[in-house]
Design a protein around this motif. Structure first.
Motif: not given
Length: 338
Positions: A265-276, A309-315, A331-338
């Motif tokens: 789950l952690l890896v997928r959540k970071v993937n979702e927000a990776s662009f931002v 702040a950097g990681m939590g704020g960006s997510i 401002l950055g589209r969230r990736l669709r991660v199944a």
């Protein structure tokens, strides 16, 4: 197209690599320089190349040689709009910071530096957009008949190494990051991605890929880079000649071993927000710096504050802006991660 777990791992690594590289920058700028931090820069320099590789690799798998008509329009909308929005934000913030220090500066000069000369970390978006255009042309005009990926992978790698080596050797610095956004420095990623996609999932069925996926190549380049680090004979950036072999050997070594390993789950959540995360984390770093300059944070607390702040704020920003299509586009589209 079915879910490709190894891409989740690569994108996760890429997001952490870019984040870590800029984190080390802050530590060395405001606190201390150390060989251990330099060693961490070696793997963290692979962040930007990973994102370019992933895009072309996935396009090749998804579309093959049948690229849809709206391919470029869609990418322009979701890539270039954030480039201009964040470019304006960062250039304005820097203009205000310098103005408050008492120096007379021109706001137009900062806009030119950031938007026209791509003089900020969003230069990556310009690089990516150029390769999206090249991918479209490569398939639309059958350029693969003249530029087959297997035949051009090694020449393209040498071209990229020569490009970065030229600017490093002659110590040339064009305005902004103009030489960073030139596609010659990144062209090896295109042919590597296209070739690997053609032989995916068993990339080792290709003799060239099988040869360079052997661990001896990766071990050799790592030993060389670590030795050069202790000799203080290396510069750290994703725009260095040594990144090309390191990235290629590491990727060819890792992808077959990541095949099918389910991303948690952690890896997928970071993937979702990776662009931002890529675009916005320096904003939150700057907020921590503003506090640190007035309070005097010890190093350990400063590092924790940057990470939180950097990681939590960006997510969190990714979740907020993706509640509406217009704000996600800007401002950055969230990736669709199944």
């Amino acid at each position: 197209m079915k879910r490709i777990e190894e891409i989740y791992w690569l994108r996760f690594y890429g997001a952490l690599a870019v984040f870590t590289f800029h984190l080390i920058d802050r530590i060395e700028l405001y606190y201390l320089e150390h060989t251990a931090l330099d060693l961490l820069r070696i793997p963290s320099a692979l962040g930007t190349p990973i994102f370019i590789f992933i895009s072309i690799f996935l396009f090749s798998l998804r579309y093959g040689r049948d690229v849809p008509n709206d391919f470029l329009v869609t990418r322009l909308k979701y890539i270039m709009l954030p480039y201009f929005v964040y470019g304006i934000i960062y250039s304005t913030a820097e203009y205000i910071r310098v103005s408050l220090s008492g120096l007379e500066v021109s706001y137009i000069a900062y806009l030119r530096e950031y938007l026209l000369f791509a003089g900020w970390h969003g230069y990556f978006l310009i690089v990516a957009m150029q390769f999206y255009i090249f991918f479209w042309a490569y398939n639309r005009f059958r350029l693969w008949t003249w530029l087959p990926s297997e035949r051009w992978l090694i020449p393209a790698s040498l071209i990229s190494m020569a490009w970065w080596g030229f600017f490093r050797w002659y110590d040339i610095a064009p305005p902004g990051y103009l030489h960073w956004i030139a596609p010659l420095g990144w062209v090896y990623l295109f042919f590597l991605a296209v070739l690997m996609a053609r032989h995916y999932p068993d990339i080792r069925t290709n003799r060239l890929l099988a040869t360079f996926s052997q661990p001896i190549w990766l071990i050799a380049i790592l030993v060389l880079l670590v030795s050069m680090t202790f000799l203080h004979a290396i510069e750290y950036s994703s725009k260095e000649a040594w990144v090309i072999p390191l990235f290629s050997f590491a990727l060819l070594f890792a992808m077959p071993r990541l095949l099918g390993i389910v991303a948690p789950l952690l890896v997928r959540k970071v993937n979702e927000a990776s662009f931002v995360i890529y675009l916005a984390h320096p904003l939150f770093f700057s907020a921590v710096d503003l506090v640190g300059w007035n309070v005097g944070l010890p190093l350990w607390l400063y590092v924790i504050a940057l990470i939180v702040a950097g990681m939590g704020g960006s997510i969190m920003l990714s979740h907020i802006v993706n509640r509406a299509d217009w704000s996600a586009m800007l401002l950055g589209r969230r990736l669709r991660v199944a």
